[in-house]
Design a protein around this motif. Structure first.
Motif, PDB file in Angstrom:
ATOM      1  N   ILE A  14       0.839  -1.195   0.000  1.00 56.65           N
ATOM      2  CA  ILE A  14       0.000   0.000   0.000  1.00 56.65           C
ATOM      3  C   ILE A  14       0.877   1.249   0.000  1.00 56.65           C
ATOM      4  O   ILE A  14       1.999   1.237   0.500  1.00 56.65           O
ATOM      5  N   CYS A  15       0.322   2.291  -0.583  1.00 61.83           N
ATOM      6  CA  CYS A  15       0.955   3.602  -0.563  1.00 61.83           C
ATOM      7  C   CYS A  15       0.082   4.488   0.309  1.00 61.83           C
ATOM      8  O   CYS A  15      -1.097   4.707   0.010  1.00 61.83           O
ATOM      9  N   PHE A  16       0.654   4.953   1.410  1.00 68.20           N
ATOM     10  CA  PHE A  16      -0.111   5.787   2.334  1.00 68.20           C
ATOM     11  C   PHE A  16      -0.372   7.175   1.750  1.00 68.20           C
ATOM     12  O   PHE A  16      -1.354   7.811   2.088  1.00 68.20           O
ATOM     13  N   GLU A  17       0.509   7.641   0.867  1.00 73.73           N
ATOM     14  CA  GLU A  17       0.344   8.968   0.261  1.00 73.73           C
ATOM     15  C   GLU A  17      -0.827   8.980  -0.722  1.00 73.73           C
ATOM     16  O   GLU A  17      -1.664   9.870  -0.699  1.00 73.73           O
ATOM     17  N   CYS A  18      -0.853   7.994  -1.616  1.00 77.48           N
ATOM     18  CA  CYS A  18      -1.893   7.942  -2.651  1.00 77.48           C
ATOM     19  C   CYS A  18      -3.161   7.220  -2.176  1.00 77.48           C
ATOM     20  O   CYS A  18      -4.179   7.278  -2.846  1.00 77.48           O
ATOM     21  N   ARG A  19      -3.049   6.511  -1.053  1.00 80.97           N
ATOM     22  CA  ARG A  19      -4.138   5.682  -0.528  1.00 80.97           C
ATOM     23  C   ARG A  19      -4.580   4.656  -1.590  1.00 80.97           C
ATOM     24  O   ARG A  19      -5.751   4.552  -1.928  1.00 80.97           O
ATOM     25  N   LYS A  20      -3.590   3.925  -2.076  1.00 87.84           N
ATOM     26  CA  LYS A  20      -3.841   2.896  -3.080  1.00 87.84           C
ATOM     27  C   LYS A  20      -3.136   1.613  -2.687  1.00 87.84           C
ATOM     28  O   LYS A  20      -2.146   1.632  -1.961  1.00 87.84           O
ATOM     29  N   THR A  21      -3.652   0.501  -3.191  1.00 92.56           N
ATOM     30  CA  THR A  21      -3.029  -0.795  -2.954  1.00 92.56           C
ATOM     31  C   THR A  21      -2.562  -1.371  -4.281  1.00 92.56           C
ATOM     32  O   THR A  21      -3.140  -1.101  -5.336  1.00 92.56           O
ATOM     33  N   ALA A  59     -11.908   2.321   1.376  1.00 95.22           N
ATOM     34  CA  ALA A  59     -12.158   3.179   0.212  1.00 95.22           C
ATOM     35  C   ALA A  59     -11.125   4.301   0.182  1.00 95.22           C
ATOM     36  O   ALA A  59     -10.645   4.745   1.228  1.00 95.22           O
ATOM     37  N   LYS A  60     -10.796   4.775  -1.016  1.00 96.67           N
ATOM     38  CA  LYS A  60      -9.760   5.788  -1.159  1.00 96.67           C
ATOM     39  C   LYS A  60     -10.095   7.070  -0.402  1.00 96.67           C
ATOM     40  O   LYS A  60      -9.222   7.739   0.147  1.00 96.67           O
ATOM     41  N   ASN A  61     -11.368   7.420  -0.323  1.00 99.74           N
ATOM     42  CA  ASN A  61     -11.762   8.664   0.345  1.00 99.74           C
ATOM     43  C   ASN A  61     -12.043   8.479   1.843  1.00 99.74           C
ATOM     44  O   ASN A  61     -12.407   9.431   2.518  1.00 99.74           O
ATOM     45  N   ALA A  62     -11.836   7.284   2.382  1.00101.91           N
ATOM     46  CA  ALA A  62     -12.022   7.025   3.820  1.00101.91           C
ATOM     47  C   ALA A  62     -10.722   7.367   4.551  1.00101.91           C
ATOM     48  O   ALA A  62      -9.952   6.491   4.945  1.00101.91           O
ATOM     49  N   ILE A  63     -10.488   8.647   4.749  1.00 98.92           N
ATOM     50  CA  ILE A  63      -9.215   9.134   5.272  1.00 98.92           C
ATOM     51  C   ILE A  63      -8.941   8.618   6.686  1.00 98.92           C
ATOM     52  O   ILE A  63      -7.818   8.214   6.999  1.00 98.92           O
ATOM     53  N   LYS A  64      -9.959   8.611   7.556  1.00100.70           N
ATOM     54  CA  LYS A  64      -9.753   8.121   8.933  1.00100.70           C
ATOM     55  C   LYS A  64      -9.332   6.659   8.937  1.00100.70           C
ATOM     56  O   LYS A  64      -8.460   6.258   9.707  1.00100.70           O
ATOM     57  N   GLU A  65      -9.934   5.856   8.082  1.00100.79           N
ATOM     58  CA  GLU A  65      -9.576   4.440   8.020  1.00100.79           C
ATOM     59  C   GLU A  65      -8.141   4.263   7.517  1.00100.79           C
ATOM     60  O   GLU A  65      -7.415   3.408   8.006  1.00100.79           O
ATOM     61  N   TRP A  66      -7.734   5.075   6.554  1.00108.50           N
ATOM     62  CA  TRP A  66      -6.360   5.002   6.059  1.00108.50           C
ATOM     63  C   TRP A  66      -5.375   5.442   7.139  1.00108.50           C
ATOM     64  O   TRP A  66      -4.300   4.864   7.275  1.00108.50           O
TER      65      TRP A  66
END
Length: 175
Positions: A14-21, A59-66
């Motif tokens: 995972i990339c924490f910056e882009c919030r992608k896997t 989800a990409k827009n779930a910032i708290k979860e990320w």
């Protein structure tokens, strides 16, 4: 049966910056040997984190979860397993993570208290009784080289103090 034992699955990054896997090719699939063990994000170029095959991305827009996934990664909780029953307990939010770490400190303190109050057994019967009653504290302290050696109270106390300090450091990192 372990599902990961039958097929070689690609590791999850995972990339924490882009919030992608991403899934990365296995090293055994690479013939040229020009890839490094460090995975970089194809979008931003930052190093990615390997989180295990059991990771399910929010989800990409779930910032708290990320942010929570990042906190889990910081304290060393990953999503690795053999595929039989999953990765074990994963705290659901920051409060649960802190409680989990505090419970871990409590358990480590019990081990520390055991070794601080321990009186060296003299007879074989006393040693057997101690092993039967307190084996969970005695067997957790590693010995050098994995050889069966006698662990002194001071060695064990140092071990438990270091473990407690590690968890306290993890708590400070996520607060």
């Amino acid at each position: 049966m372990c599902r990961y034992a039958m097929v070689a699955y690609k590791p999850h990054y995972i990339c924490f910056e882009c919030r992608k896997t991403f899934k990365r090719r296995l090293f055994m699939d690479i013939r040229k040997g020009n890839e490094t063990p460090h995975a970089k994000c194809p979008q931003c170029g930052e190093l990615m984190a390997e989180v295990g095959k059991d990771f399910k991305a929010p989800a990409k827009n779930a910032i708290k979860e990320w942010q929570h996934v990042k906190q889990l990664y910081i304290v060393g909780i990953r999503f690795f397993s053999c595929g039989c029953s999953g990765p074990g307990y994963i705290p659901a939010d920051k409060e649960a993570l802190i409680k989990y770490l505090q419970d871990t400190i409590e358990q480590y303190n019990k081990g520390l208290d055991f070794w601080r109050n321990r009186i060296e057994p003299i007879t074989q019967a006393q040693k057997n009784r101690e092993q039967s009653l307190y084996g969970k504290y005695i067997n957790k302290v590693p010995t050098e080289g994995g050889k069966k050696q006698i662990v002194t109270n001071l060695q064990a106390i140092d071990y438990w103090l270091k473990k407690i300090q590690e968890v306290e450091k993890q708590i400070r990192l996520i607060k």
